[in-house]
Design a protein around this motif. Sequence first.
Motif, mmCIF file in Angstrom:
data_model
loop_
_atom_site.group_PDB
_atom_site.id
_atom_site.type_symbol
_atom_site.label_atom_id
_atom_site.label_comp_id
_atom_site.label_asym_id
_atom_site.label_seq_id
_atom_site.Cartn_x
_atom_site.Cartn_y
_atom_site.Cartn_z
ATOM 1 N N ASN A 425 0.824 -1.209 0.000
ATOM 2 C CA ASN A 425 0.000 0.000 0.000
ATOM 3 C C ASN A 425 0.859 1.261 0.000
ATOM 4 O OD1 ASN A 425 -2.439 -1.390 -0.005
ATOM 5 N ND2 ASN A 425 -2.540 -1.511 2.220
ATOM 6 N N ASN A 426 1.992 1.208 0.723
ATOM 7 C CA ASN A 426 2.900 2.360 0.740
ATOM 8 C C ASN A 426 3.458 2.628 -0.651
ATOM 9 O OD1 ASN A 426 2.607 2.931 3.440
ATOM 10 N ND2 ASN A 426 4.397 1.736 4.086
ATOM 11 N N ASN A 427 3.803 1.541 -1.356
ATOM 12 C CA ASN A 427 4.319 1.697 -2.719
ATOM 13 C C ASN A 427 3.252 2.280 -3.643
ATOM 14 O OD1 ASN A 427 6.825 0.676 -2.021
ATOM 15 N ND2 ASN A 427 6.278 -1.436 -2.547
ATOM 16 N N LYS A 428 2.000 1.802 -3.455
ATOM 17 C CA LYS A 428 0.899 2.348 -4.249
ATOM 18 C C LYS A 428 0.703 3.827 -3.938
ATOM 19 C CE LYS A 428 -1.898 -1.831 -4.935
ATOM 20 N NZ LYS A 428 -3.202 -2.477 -4.636
ATOM 21 N N PHE A 429 0.821 4.165 -2.634
ATOM 22 C CA PHE A 429 0.644 5.550 -2.207
ATOM 23 C C PHE A 429 1.727 6.450 -2.808
ATOM 24 C CE2 PHE A 429 1.263 8.989 0.937
ATOM 25 C CZ PHE A 429 -0.011 9.541 0.912
ATOM 26 N N ASN A 433 1.204 9.483 -5.357
ATOM 27 C CA ASN A 433 1.747 10.818 -5.055
ATOM 28 C C ASN A 433 2.614 11.337 -6.201
ATOM 29 O OD1 ASN A 433 0.600 11.497 -2.663
ATOM 30 N ND2 ASN A 433 2.299 10.843 -1.370
ATOM 31 N N SER A 434 3.403 10.428 -6.766
ATOM 32 C CA SER A 434 4.261 10.808 -7.893
ATOM 33 C C SER A 434 3.418 11.247 -9.082
ATOM 34 C CB SER A 434 5.145 9.623 -8.273
ATOM 35 O OG SER A 434 5.908 9.918 -9.403
ATOM 36 N N THR A 435 2.321 10.523 -9.332
ATOM 37 C CA THR A 435 1.422 10.864 -10.441
ATOM 38 C C THR A 435 0.753 12.210 -10.197
ATOM 39 O OG1 THR A 435 0.980 8.516 -10.837
ATOM 40 C CG2 THR A 435 -0.574 10.096 -11.772
ATOM 41 N N ILE A 436 0.312 12.421 -8.939
ATOM 42 C CA ILE A 436 -0.340 13.687 -8.595
ATOM 43 C C ILE A 436 0.629 14.852 -8.748
ATOM 44 C CG2 ILE A 436 -1.331 15.008 -6.679
ATOM 45 C CD1 ILE A 436 -2.569 12.368 -5.672
ATOM 46 N N LYS A 438 3.202 15.035 -10.714
ATOM 47 C CA LYS A 438 3.426 15.244 -12.150
ATOM 48 C C LYS A 438 2.259 16.008 -12.774
ATOM 49 C CE LYS A 438 4.428 12.714 -16.410
ATOM 50 N NZ LYS A 438 4.631 11.361 -17.015
ATOM 51 N N LEU A 439 1.021 15.607 -12.393
ATOM 52 C CA LEU A 439 -0.157 16.273 -12.936
ATOM 53 C C LEU A 439 -0.226 17.729 -12.475
ATOM 54 C CD1 LEU A 439 -2.844 13.457 -12.516
ATOM 55 C CD2 LEU A 439 -1.897 14.317 -14.655
ATOM 56 N N ARG A 440 0.140 17.977 -11.221
ATOM 57 C CA ARG A 440 0.151 19.355 -10.702
ATOM 58 C C ARG A 440 1.156 20.204 -11.463
ATOM 59 N NH1 ARG A 440 -0.116 18.249 -4.171
ATOM 60 N NH2 ARG A 440 -2.413 18.193 -3.989
ATOM 61 N N SER A 441 2.320 19.613 -11.754
ATOM 62 C CA SER A 441 3.356 20.325 -12.491
ATOM 63 C C SER A 441 2.857 20.699 -13.889
ATOM 64 C CB SER A 441 4.605 19.453 -12.588
ATOM 65 O OG SER A 441 5.584 20.076 -13.383
ATOM 66 N N GLU A 442 2.190 19.731 -14.540
ATOM 67 C CA GLU A 442 1.644 19.992 -15.882
ATOM 68 C C GLU A 442 0.539 21.050 -15.820
ATOM 69 O OE1 GLU A 442 0.378 16.232 -17.300
ATOM 70 O OE2 GLU A 442 2.405 15.468 -17.675
ATOM 71 N N LEU A 443 -0.274 20.970 -14.753
ATOM 72 C CA LEU A 443 -1.349 21.946 -14.594
ATOM 73 C C LEU A 443 -0.784 23.353 -14.376
ATOM 74 C CD1 LEU A 443 -4.411 22.381 -14.374
ATOM 75 C CD2 LEU A 443 -4.226 21.945 -11.922
ATOM 76 N N ASN A 444 0.269 23.451 -13.566
ATOM 77 C CA ASN A 444 0.892 24.757 -13.323
ATOM 78 C C ASN A 444 1.445 25.355 -14.607
ATOM 79 O OD1 ASN A 444 0.326 24.774 -10.598
ATOM 80 N ND2 ASN A 444 2.259 23.755 -10.036
ATOM 81 N N LYS A 445 2.070 24.484 -15.435
ATOM 82 C CA LYS A 445 2.610 24.951 -16.719
ATOM 83 C C LYS A 445 1.477 25.477 -17.604
ATOM 84 C CE LYS A 445 6.635 21.875 -16.897
ATOM 85 N NZ LYS A 445 7.264 20.729 -17.618
#
Length: 480
Positions: A425-429, A433-436, A438-445
């Motif tokens: 579950n920690n690995n999934k978490f 988090n890594s995906t989120i 990345k998406l936040r970074s793309e959204l900011n751009k």
Amino acid sequence: MKKILVRAGMSPLDTFGADEIIKRNAIGNNVGNLIYAFSIFRNLSTYNVKLVPDYYRVNPADAEKINQTYDSYVLPLANAIRPGFIPTLRKYTDLIEKLTIPVIVIGMGMAFPYEPNVKQERPFDNDVRKFVSAVLEKSNILGLRGQITSDYLSHLGFKEGRDHMVIGCPSMYTFGNNINIRDLDLNSNSFISINMTPKADQKALKFLSSLSREYKNLEFIPQDLDEMILTYSGAPFLGNAVNSIINNYPNSLKSALYKNNQVKFFLSAPSWIKHMKHVNLSIGTRLHGNVAPILAGTPSIVIPIDGRMRELAEFHNFPRVSVNEIHEDMELEKLIKMVDIHSVEKNQKRNYENFISFLDKNNLESVHLYDKKGLKTQFDEKIEQISLKSPIAPITSCNNEEMCERLQNSFDVLLKKYEKEKNKNNNKFKAKNSTITKLRSELNKKNKLNESLRFKINSVENSKSWKLTKPLRELKNLNK
């Protein structure tokens, strides 16, 4: 000497205790798999061949090591065509594509409804196509459990007789053509063995449960991993049948069969078959729960509940009744009169010869000549030399010392399982988090680009010498 890698959770020569089997899940969630493996090991263990279990490990990265170590890979797959097994099937496809040794599938089947539509489009059709194609690159023909599975693969584009053939369940050929069912003389003192499936129709479950009131010498043989844990430790921490409310099903220590110490969970196929020789009649909704007594020569009646059981019951001509034939207040004596207890003997010779033909087509040696002559095989001698584990009884029947040992072992297994799930579950978490991030970074751009675009549009609008062009008006509206 040739070495064959076999898909199995454990070898019949392994003598794992209950705690080790639970920790490893060496039965692949169902102890019936031990009967399956026993047949493969006994049939293929000739003096020139050594069989090694893969302990259910499937990793495409192992391909090079497998190529260097083994001469072939045998995959007994049972009901592999089902949604829950597709991720594993994909791994096998990736692995097989990297192998250079022969790969032989023995006894693959599907888990479809009792009356399936094989032409119905299913989300895993392409996964099955890729797997079958990969196997056919490494062997001559696939062995299937029944006609329904054969019809399904034919629908996917594979030809019966060329790409696949029906061989039934390999477990039925454990001792070759040597199946001789004893006559049945039922009375109130008869030793009855019942087996049940949690998802079976209530009519079947109610009928089977009622037998304990009429026949005092009755036992229940569960097969699922969570039932093993319940029997061993009294702690149903893996769920499924045990943590569900199911009428007429013994799935807790409060059930009469558990209270009265009428439950046995077997830890090896040989001990299971040996025990069934002392039973007068076996009846139930489990496939291998009834194959074990058949191999022991014990009268057995199967109640098929789905397409998986139906195709096998029909191919092997098991004594059987459908759920629809069971009615309220049905008596066991009446049900017995509906079947021919010896029917399973009638197809055995033909089916066994067909099985040997399948092995020959894939260049697999077997001990069929020993079985034909009634001789003891090398594998039989090895089985006689090991000390087989006795079946486990409910924890409530144990003395204090054994009870404490079981509880401690179960706690250790549960703790390891908890730690494994926690890390998973920690690995999934972390992955989420890594995906989120990345998406936040793309959204900011994207937001920065939008801000820049708005500034340019506003600059043009505010200019007296320029009019807002149609493209810019559309961009403005789009960004509102």
